[in-house]
Each structure stands twice: as structure tokens, then as C-alpha cells.
Scaffold this motif. Sequence first.
Motif, PDB file in Angstrom:
ATOM      1  N   TYR A  64       0.821  -1.212   0.000  1.00  0.00           N
ATOM      2  CA  TYR A  64       0.000   0.000   0.000  1.00  0.00           C
ATOM      3  C   TYR A  64       0.855   1.262   0.000  1.00  0.00           C
ATOM      4  O   TYR A  64       0.338   2.375   0.080  1.00  0.00           O
ATOM      5  CB  TYR A  64      -0.975   0.005   1.185  1.00  0.00           C
ATOM      6  CG  TYR A  64      -0.323  -0.213   2.510  1.00  0.00           C
ATOM      7  CD1 TYR A  64      -0.183  -1.494   3.045  1.00  0.00           C
ATOM      8  CD2 TYR A  64       0.172   0.860   3.245  1.00  0.00           C
ATOM      9  CE1 TYR A  64       0.428  -1.705   4.268  1.00  0.00           C
ATOM     10  CE2 TYR A  64       0.788   0.665   4.471  1.00  0.00           C
ATOM     11  CZ  TYR A  64       0.905  -0.625   4.969  1.00  0.00           C
ATOM     12  OH  TYR A  64       1.514  -0.829   6.190  1.00  0.00           O
ATOM     13  N   ASP A  65       2.173   1.082  -0.046  1.00  0.00           N
ATOM     14  CA  ASP A  65       3.056   2.245  -0.081  1.00  0.00           C
ATOM     15  C   ASP A  65       4.466   1.752  -0.391  1.00  0.00           C
ATOM     16  O   ASP A  65       4.771   0.559  -0.229  1.00  0.00           O
ATOM     17  CB  ASP A  65       3.027   2.974   1.267  1.00  0.00           C
ATOM     18  CG  ASP A  65       3.498   4.418   1.169  1.00  0.00           C
ATOM     19  OD1 ASP A  65       3.363   5.149   2.170  1.00  0.00           O
ATOM     20  OD2 ASP A  65       3.987   4.821   0.104  1.00  0.00           O
ATOM     21  N   VAL A  66       5.317   2.669  -0.756  1.00  0.00           N
ATOM     22  CA  VAL A  66       6.704   2.301  -1.019  1.00  0.00           C
ATOM     23  C   VAL A  66       7.300   1.654   0.236  1.00  0.00           C
ATOM     24  O   VAL A  66       7.085   2.123   1.351  1.00  0.00           O
ATOM     25  CB  VAL A  66       7.521   3.547  -1.412  1.00  0.00           C
ATOM     26  CG1 VAL A  66       8.996   3.195  -1.582  1.00  0.00           C
ATOM     27  CG2 VAL A  66       6.979   4.155  -2.674  1.00  0.00           C
ATOM     28  N   LYS A  67       8.010   0.584   0.023  1.00  0.00           N
ATOM     29  CA  LYS A  67       8.682  -0.191   1.063  1.00  0.00           C
ATOM     30  C   LYS A  67       7.734  -0.906   2.023  1.00  0.00           C
ATOM     31  O   LYS A  67       8.174  -1.583   2.952  1.00  0.00           O
ATOM     32  CB  LYS A  67       9.673   0.671   1.866  1.00  0.00           C
ATOM     33  CG  LYS A  67      10.819   1.221   1.015  1.00  0.00           C
ATOM     34  CD  LYS A  67      11.925   1.786   1.867  1.00  0.00           C
ATOM     35  CE  LYS A  67      12.990   2.473   1.033  1.00  0.00           C
ATOM     36  NZ  LYS A  67      13.748   1.524   0.212  1.00  0.00           N
ATOM     37  N   MET A  68       6.440  -0.755   1.821  1.00  0.00           N
ATOM     38  CA  MET A  68       5.475  -1.459   2.678  1.00  0.00           C
ATOM     39  C   MET A  68       4.961  -2.672   1.934  1.00  0.00           C
ATOM     40  O   MET A  68       4.657  -2.598   0.736  1.00  0.00           O
ATOM     41  CB  MET A  68       4.303  -0.547   3.037  1.00  0.00           C
ATOM     42  CG  MET A  68       4.699   0.762   3.681  1.00  0.00           C
ATOM     43  SD  MET A  68       5.717   0.552   5.139  1.00  0.00           S
ATOM     44  CE  MET A  68       4.533  -0.092   6.299  1.00  0.00           C
ATOM     45  N   LYS A  69       4.857  -3.778   2.629  1.00  0.00           N
ATOM     46  CA  LYS A  69       4.335  -4.985   2.008  1.00  0.00           C
ATOM     47  C   LYS A  69       3.565  -5.781   3.040  1.00  0.00           C
ATOM     48  O   LYS A  69       3.895  -5.765   4.229  1.00  0.00           O
ATOM     49  CB  LYS A  69       5.469  -5.824   1.418  1.00  0.00           C
ATOM     50  CG  LYS A  69       6.533  -6.192   2.434  1.00  0.00           C
ATOM     51  CD  LYS A  69       7.741  -6.815   1.786  1.00  0.00           C
ATOM     52  CE  LYS A  69       8.814  -7.108   2.834  1.00  0.00           C
ATOM     53  NZ  LYS A  69      10.072  -7.576   2.258  1.00  0.00           N
ATOM     54  N   GLU A  70       2.565  -6.481   2.560  1.00  0.00           N
ATOM     55  CA  GLU A  70       1.739  -7.293   3.442  1.00  0.00           C
ATOM     56  C   GLU A  70       1.487  -8.632   2.775  1.00  0.00           C
ATOM     57  O   GLU A  70       1.321  -8.702   1.551  1.00  0.00           O
ATOM     58  CB  GLU A  70       0.387  -6.630   3.710  1.00  0.00           C
ATOM     59  CG  GLU A  70       0.459  -5.329   4.481  1.00  0.00           C
ATOM     60  CD  GLU A  70       0.774  -5.525   5.958  1.00  0.00           C
ATOM     61  OE1 GLU A  70       1.135  -4.534   6.609  1.00  0.00           O
ATOM     62  OE2 GLU A  70       0.660  -6.660   6.447  1.00  0.00           O
ATOM     63  N   LYS A  71       1.428  -9.669   3.567  1.00  0.00           N
ATOM     64  CA  LYS A  71       1.149 -11.002   3.022  1.00  0.00           C
ATOM     65  C   LYS A  71      -0.312 -11.124   2.638  1.00  0.00           C
ATOM     66  O   LYS A  71      -1.194 -10.593   3.313  1.00  0.00           O
ATOM     67  CB  LYS A  71       1.485 -12.070   4.065  1.00  0.00           C
ATOM     68  CG  LYS A  71       2.969 -12.159   4.387  1.00  0.00           C
ATOM     69  CD  LYS A  71       3.239 -13.205   5.439  1.00  0.00           C
ATOM     70  CE  LYS A  71       4.736 -13.273   5.768  1.00  0.00           C
ATOM     71  NZ  LYS A  71       5.028 -14.257   6.822  1.00  0.00           N
ATOM     72  N   GLY A  72      -0.515 -11.848   1.558  1.00  0.00           N
ATOM     73  CA  GLY A  72      -1.863 -12.202   1.164  1.00  0.00           C
ATOM     74  C   GLY A  72      -2.197 -13.586   1.678  1.00  0.00           C
ATOM     75  O   GLY A  72      -1.762 -13.975   2.764  1.00  0.00           O
TER      76      GLY A  72
END
Lengths: 115, 113
Positions: free
Chosen positions: A50-58
Motif C-alpha cells: 500500500y506504499d513504497v517499502k510497505m508490504k503485506e502477506k496475502g
Amino acid sequence: DVKVTQSSRYLVKRTGEKVFLECVQDMDHENMFWYRQDPGLGLRLIYFSYDVKMKEKGDIPEGYSVSREKKERFSLILESASTNQTSMYLCASSNAPIWSSYEQYFGPGTRLTVT
Amino acid sequence: SQELEQSPQSLIVQEGKNLTINCTSSKTLYGLYWYKQKYGEGLIFLMMLQKGGEEKSHEKITAKLDEKKQQSSLHITASQPSHAGTYLCGPPAGSSNTGKLIFGQGTTLQVKP
């Protein structure tokens, strides 16, 4: 026109190889997604950002990692490719808040075969 | 969880004919989105319906949401070969806090020239 591009349409890799799938969007969208699509299983979310350098598992992050160093680029990495990762990989982007991101723009897909 | 059933599962029509695809939900529908996918390609967003009775059009494709019937119908007028593909419906509730899209099993449309 909105555009999401993926680095390859078709890719053949060997078991154990490290595989990079690149996705670039030119719409300045905040959110980017990686899905895989398999017959009978439909679309499944691997990772999102949802943003640069941000990640979330699906739902199915195992065996995958992602990188988002720049807003327009979201990379999917298969650390050690396995045959069960043979699939169609689809990248998408959206600009709505994550909870209402039902309007997503998709790339053409990368059909990956792992032998 | 909310389940969506699309009918028919597949459809072959002659070019120029009208057709309707239905998407029925197992639970109350608070909205619905429609996507289209051509074989071997990415998905294309068609439209989002957000309230009962709402009707939207995208080129020659019209979709309507019937909350009481827990159903949405997608109608194509004067079908063309470019309409061929798989049509997918999904509930906005699937977006939740991950943004993931979830769909019914899809309806595959072939248009014969």
C-alpha cells in the motif's frame, strides 16, 4: 490510458532457480498486488503493498517475497522455484483505500513454467 | 463466507445476439463488481454496482443489481467477437483489509462471427 506492464509474458525456469517477476504501473497508484491464477482455484492473492517499502502477506505468501523500492514498481521473487509454482502471475494496481480497492488495473500476466 | 454463483457457466452466441449472465449471492448483496478476462490475459474492470436497483453501462454492456433477489445481471446487446472472454462477478466485501478480489466461478462467453 492506464497502464500496468509485466516484464515477461512467458517464462520457463528450472527448479531451484531464483525468479524475478517485475511489474510497473504508470498511474501513480498507491496500492499494488500480486496474484496467481490457476484453473479451478481462481485468483489468489500472494502479496500486496500500500506504499513504497510497505508490504503485506496475502493468502499464499509461502515461497514468495516482494520488493517495492519505488512507487511504480512491485517485484515478485520466487526464492527457489518449484514445479508447484507453475502458474499465471498477475500484477494489479489501484488508488482507492485498500478496503475499497475493487477497481484494480491488471497487467497482461506472466505465464511461468517451472520444470 | 459469501458465495457467488454465476449462470450460465458457459455460453456460445451468434454475433449480433443479445445475452444475459447472472450472478447470485448466498448472502445479502451490498454491492458487486464485474470484471472481464480474455483468455491468457489480465482482468479488466467493467463496473461496480453499489446499491439496489443501480444500473450501469460500459459500452454495450449493462449491469444491474437486484438486492432483493441477491442477484446481479449483466446484459450484452448486439454481441461482437470482442465481447468474448470470461466474465467474473465479485462482492466488495472481499476487499476487506487486503484489497484482494474474490470472484464467482465465471461465465465463459464465445461469440461466433
